[in-house]
Design a protein around this motif. Structure first.
Motif, PDB file in Angstrom:
ATOM      1  N   GLY A 192       0.803  -1.230   0.000  1.00 10.06           N
ATOM      2  CA  GLY A 192       0.000   0.000   0.000  1.00 10.06           C
ATOM      3  C   GLY A 192       0.834   1.278   0.000  1.00 10.06           C
ATOM      4  N   ILE A 193       2.113   1.169  -0.317  1.00 12.08           N
ATOM      5  CA  ILE A 193       2.978   2.369  -0.335  1.00 12.08           C
ATOM      6  C   ILE A 193       2.674   3.191  -1.594  1.00 12.08           C
ATOM      7  N   ILE A 194       2.475   2.493  -2.693  1.00 11.62           N
ATOM      8  CA  ILE A 194       2.064   3.158  -3.940  1.00 11.62           C
ATOM      9  C   ILE A 194       0.889   2.369  -4.526  1.00 11.62           C
ATOM     10  N   ASN A 195       0.069   3.050  -5.317  1.00  5.97           N
ATOM     11  CA  ASN A 195      -1.059   2.357  -5.961  1.00  5.97           C
ATOM     12  C   ASN A 195      -0.649   1.787  -7.308  1.00  5.97           C
ATOM     13  N   SER A 196       0.356   2.417  -7.898  1.00  7.73           N
ATOM     14  CA  SER A 196       0.809   1.957  -9.212  1.00  7.73           C
ATOM     15  C   SER A 196       2.260   2.403  -9.385  1.00  7.73           C
ATOM     16  N   PRO A 197       3.048   1.678 -10.176  1.00  6.70           N
ATOM     17  CA  PRO A 197       4.448   2.078 -10.399  1.00  6.70           C
ATOM     18  C   PRO A 197       4.553   3.486 -10.975  1.00  6.70           C
ATOM     19  N   ASP A 198       3.473   3.958 -11.623  1.00  8.47           N
ATOM     20  CA  ASP A 198       3.503   5.321 -12.177  1.00  8.47           C
ATOM     21  C   ASP A 198       3.674   6.387 -11.098  1.00  8.47           C
ATOM     22  N   GLU A 199       3.402   6.004  -9.858  1.00 11.83           N
ATOM     23  CA  GLU A 199       3.546   6.990  -8.777  1.00 11.83           C
ATOM     24  C   GLU A 199       5.002   7.225  -8.384  1.00 11.83           C
ATOM     25  N   ILE A 200       5.908   6.407  -8.928  1.00  9.00           N
ATOM     26  CA  ILE A 200       7.335   6.669  -8.686  1.00  9.00           C
ATOM     27  C   ILE A 200       7.773   7.708  -9.714  1.00  9.00           C
ATOM     28  N   ASP A 201       8.092   8.896  -9.229  1.00  8.75           N
ATOM     29  CA  ASP A 201       8.410  10.004 -10.132  1.00  8.75           C
ATOM     30  C   ASP A 201       9.819   9.894 -10.695  1.00  8.75           C
ATOM     31  N   ALA A 202      10.728   9.371  -9.874  1.00 10.85           N
ATOM     32  CA  ALA A 202      12.127   9.366 -10.312  1.00 10.85           C
ATOM     33  C   ALA A 202      12.882   8.220  -9.656  1.00 10.85           C
ATOM     34  N   VAL A 203      13.934   7.784 -10.340  1.00 12.16           N
ATOM     35  CA  VAL A 203      14.851   6.789  -9.770  1.00 12.16           C
ATOM     36  C   VAL A 203      16.246   7.396  -9.803  1.00 12.16           C
ATOM     37  N   GLY A 204      16.942   7.293  -8.680  1.00  8.49           N
ATOM     38  CA  GLY A 204      18.301   7.844  -8.593  1.00  8.49           C
ATOM     39  C   GLY A 204      19.331   6.741  -8.497  1.00  8.49           C
ATOM     40  N   PHE A 205      20.429   6.902  -9.235  1.00 14.26           N
ATOM     41  CA  PHE A 205      21.514   5.916  -9.246  1.00 14.26           C
ATOM     42  C   PHE A 205      22.815   6.597  -8.835  1.00 14.26           C
ATOM     43  N   LYS A 206      23.498   6.028  -7.838  1.00 14.11           N
ATOM     44  CA  LYS A 206      24.785   6.605  -7.436  1.00 14.11           C
ATOM     45  C   LYS A 206      25.882   5.946  -8.265  1.00 14.11           C
ATOM     46  N   THR A 207      26.013   6.415  -9.492  1.00 10.36           N
ATOM     47  CA  THR A 207      26.995   5.834 -10.403  1.00 10.36           C
ATOM     48  C   THR A 207      28.396   6.306 -10.013  1.00 10.36           C
ATOM     49  N   VAL A 208      29.392   5.488 -10.333  1.00 10.82           N
ATOM     50  CA  VAL A 208      30.742   5.783  -9.842  1.00 10.82           C
ATOM     51  C   VAL A 208      31.543   6.606 -10.849  1.00 10.82           C
ATOM     52  N   LEU A 209      31.867   6.009 -11.970  1.00 15.32           N
ATOM     53  CA  LEU A 209      32.841   6.636 -12.873  1.00 15.32           C
ATOM     54  C   LEU A 209      32.389   6.471 -14.321  1.00 15.32           C
ATOM     55  N   GLY A 210      32.247   7.580 -15.029  1.00 18.21           N
ATOM     56  CA  GLY A 210      31.846   7.521 -16.431  1.00 18.21           C
ATOM     57  C   GLY A 210      32.969   8.002 -17.333  1.00 18.21           C
ATOM     58  N   LYS A 211      33.098   7.397 -18.512  1.00 16.13           N
ATOM     59  CA  LYS A 211      34.100   7.872 -19.468  1.00 16.13           C
ATOM     60  C   LYS A 211      33.542   9.111 -20.161  1.00 16.13           C
ATOM     61  N   ASN A 212      34.222  10.228 -20.000  1.00 17.24           N
ATOM     62  CA  ASN A 212      33.812  11.512 -20.588  1.00 17.24           C
ATOM     63  C   ASN A 212      32.442  11.994 -20.117  1.00 17.24           C
ATOM     64  N   LEU A 213      32.027  11.566 -18.946  1.00 12.64           N
ATOM     65  CA  LEU A 213      30.742  12.044 -18.428  1.00 12.64           C
ATOM     66  C   LEU A 213      30.799  12.109 -16.904  1.00 12.64           C
ATOM     67  N   SER A 214      30.309  13.221 -16.347  1.00 13.21           N
ATOM     68  CA  SER A 214      30.217  13.349 -14.892  1.00 13.21           C
ATOM     69  C   SER A 214      29.038  14.268 -14.574  1.00 13.21           C
ATOM     70  N   GLY A 215      28.846  14.549 -13.303  1.00 10.93           N
ATOM     71  CA  GLY A 215      27.777  15.458 -12.906  1.00 10.93           C
ATOM     72  C   GLY A 215      26.544  14.700 -12.436  1.00 10.93           C
ATOM     73  N   CYS A 216      25.454  15.438 -12.334  1.00 10.43           N
ATOM     74  CA  CYS A 216      24.154  14.871 -11.972  1.00 10.43           C
ATOM     75  C   CYS A 216      23.336  14.936 -13.257  1.00 10.43           C
ATOM     76  N   VAL A 217      23.142  13.801 -13.913  1.00 11.30           N
ATOM     77  CA  VAL A 217      22.647  13.794 -15.293  1.00 11.30           C
ATOM     78  C   VAL A 217      21.445  12.869 -15.457  1.00 11.30           C
ATOM     79  N   THR A 218      20.696  13.063 -16.530  1.00 12.03           N
ATOM     80  CA  THR A 218      19.643  12.122 -16.889  1.00 12.03           C
ATOM     81  C   THR A 218      20.297  10.780 -17.215  1.00 12.03           C
ATOM     82  N   ALA A 219      19.786   9.712 -16.596  1.00 14.00           N
ATOM     83  CA  ALA A 219      20.386   8.390 -16.817  1.00 14.00           C
ATOM     84  C   ALA A 219      19.798   7.799 -18.095  1.00 14.00           C
ATOM     85  N   ASP A 220      20.537   7.920 -19.182  1.00 19.26           N
ATOM     86  CA  ASP A 220      20.050   7.462 -20.482  1.00 19.26           C
ATOM     87  C   ASP A 220      21.143   6.637 -21.172  1.00 19.26           C
ATOM     88  N   GLN A 221      20.994   6.457 -22.468  1.00 20.59           N
ATOM     89  CA  GLN A 221      21.958   5.625 -23.190  1.00 20.59           C
ATOM     90  C   GLN A 221      23.375   6.191 -23.107  1.00 20.59           C
TER      91      GLN A 221
END
Ligand code: AMP
Length: 391
Positions: A54-83
């Protein structure tokens, strides 16, 4: 805003669901799975559980997912997690083999499982984007630099939180606000005297970072998490000449040398007792000289980096201890601060002994620099950063 923080390992998945508002954050659910073979399945199970409870009624109620990523090649910051994020993680998979592949996979799985949610990756390297170039370079041939070998730094979320919180505790709301907005606005200018913090994240994995006005000016972690202070099983700083010498003398392959330096080095390797500072302290007290030497080596390394950043900052307004060892190990904190009166750092032994796993000022009245213990809460730090980015 409902923000799910996903903590992904190669065979594990842990999550916390935060309900975030401008005024604060509340953890409304948490859970996890070990010995995971199919991440898609456990993600689906977790979403089912949130609905069944009963925490959520549907998965659509999760607005965002956050990932604590470690190290990206040529990418850093707080970014949209995409391809692009997935490509950056996979581009450096062999530098952070325990972290990058599970996060690349996790972002793929969540893209399918929650197509309406915003996915955000906060790189652990993000806090170090503004470090002066002279202190991120290694003196290596150009071809090495061109494949991305330089100092990156890790534990960025934790050190950034220390930048914010220590400024609040020191009554510098201007710096605290600039630190909170750092990934949105970049570094701010201040006319007043700079706020100078040295942050010690001491846990299973450790680093020391120098912070001026909420912005990192240098960090002990380098190209990979195999650098800086001795870590639980990882070697920390090691002369690059030692690797070929050991391979030849011991007749071991590169893979075996790498395995030994990541699994059998660090506090574990030096003490021969354990990778946990509690066991090592117990052994040292019982007279084990290797265990004593391990503690002394860790303390020496922490002080080495504190000294480096005090010099670069031109002084220090607060020395901060955080993470498992920093929050709990009172004897180590006292040993780190020993003999630093000349630098304005004087611990109050009683306040120090009374402080365990909670926020406190443990400096003596005569200390010109404050000494703070500030508990880390990596999931909360990440949830706040995701919330700031999206709101
Ligand atoms: P972390 O990676 O931040 O969870 O820190 C883990 C390390 O913190 C462990 O290896 C322990 O050595 C240390 N630690 C955790 N809890 C305590 C405690 N209650 N007393 C002393 N050390 C602790």
């Amino acid at each position: 805003m409902n923000i799910l923080i996903a903590n992904l390992g190669s065979t594990s998945f842990k999550y916390r669901l935060f309900r975030m508002e401008a005024g604060g954050a509340e953890v409304v659910a948490k859970g996890g799975y070990e010995r995971v073979e199919d991440h898609a399945q456990v993600i689906s199970d977790a979403l089912d559980n949130l609905q069944n409870d009963g925490i959520i009624n549907s998965p659509d109620e999760i607005d965002a997912v956050g990932f604590k990523t470690v190290l990206g090649k040529n990418l850093s910051g707080c970014v949209t997690a995409d391809q692009q994020t997935i490509d950056a993680l996979e581009g450096f998979a062999e530098v952070a083999p325990a972290h990058n592949p599970p996060y690349a996979n996790g972002i793929r799985q969540f893209t399918k499982a929650l197509p309406k949610a915003q996915l955000v990756a906060l790189f652990e390297t993000a806090f170090y984007q503004w470090i002066p170039e002279a202190s991120i370079n290694y003196a290596i041939p150009k071809a090495w630099r061109e494949i991305g070998i330089r100092r990156y730094g890790f534990h960025g979320a934790s050190h950034k939180f220390i930048a914010e919180r220590s400024a609040e505790l020191l009554g510098r709301e201007d710096v605290a606000e600039a630190a909170r907005r750092l990934y949105l606005d970049g570094p701010a200018d201040f006319a007043s005297a700079p706020l100078r913090i040295v942050s010690c994240h001491l846990g299973g994995s450790s680093s020391v970072t120098g912070i001026r006005n909420g912005v990192a000016i240098g960090t002990s972690m380098g190209f990979s998490p195999q650098s800086g202070l001795p870590q639980n099983n990882r070697v920390g700083d090691l002369d690059s000449g030692a690797l070929p010498y050991a391979m030849r003398k011991l007749g071991i392959s590169l893979e075996e040398a790498e395995r030994q330096l990541t699994k059998e080095g660090g506090l574990q390797g030096l003490s021969g007792v354990s990778n946990d500072i509690r066991d090592i302290s117990e052994a040292a007290e019982a007279g084990n000289s290797d265990a004593r030497l391990t503690l002394d080596t860790l303390i020496h390394s922490i002080r080495h980096w504190i000294g480096a950043y005090m010099l670069e900052l031109g002084g220090i307004d607060a020395l901060v201890f955080t993470a498992g060892i920093g929050e709990n190990n009172r004897d180590l904190r006292e040993a780190v601060c020993r003999g630093l009166d000349g630098f304005g750092i004087r611990i109050d032994p009683e306040k120090n002994q009374a402080c365990r796993a909670r926020e406190a000022d443990i400096s003596a009245d005569a200390s010109t620099a404050k000494i703070f213990v500030i508990p880390a809460n990596e999931e909360l730090i990440l949830a706040r950063e995701v919330y700031r980015k999206l709101s």
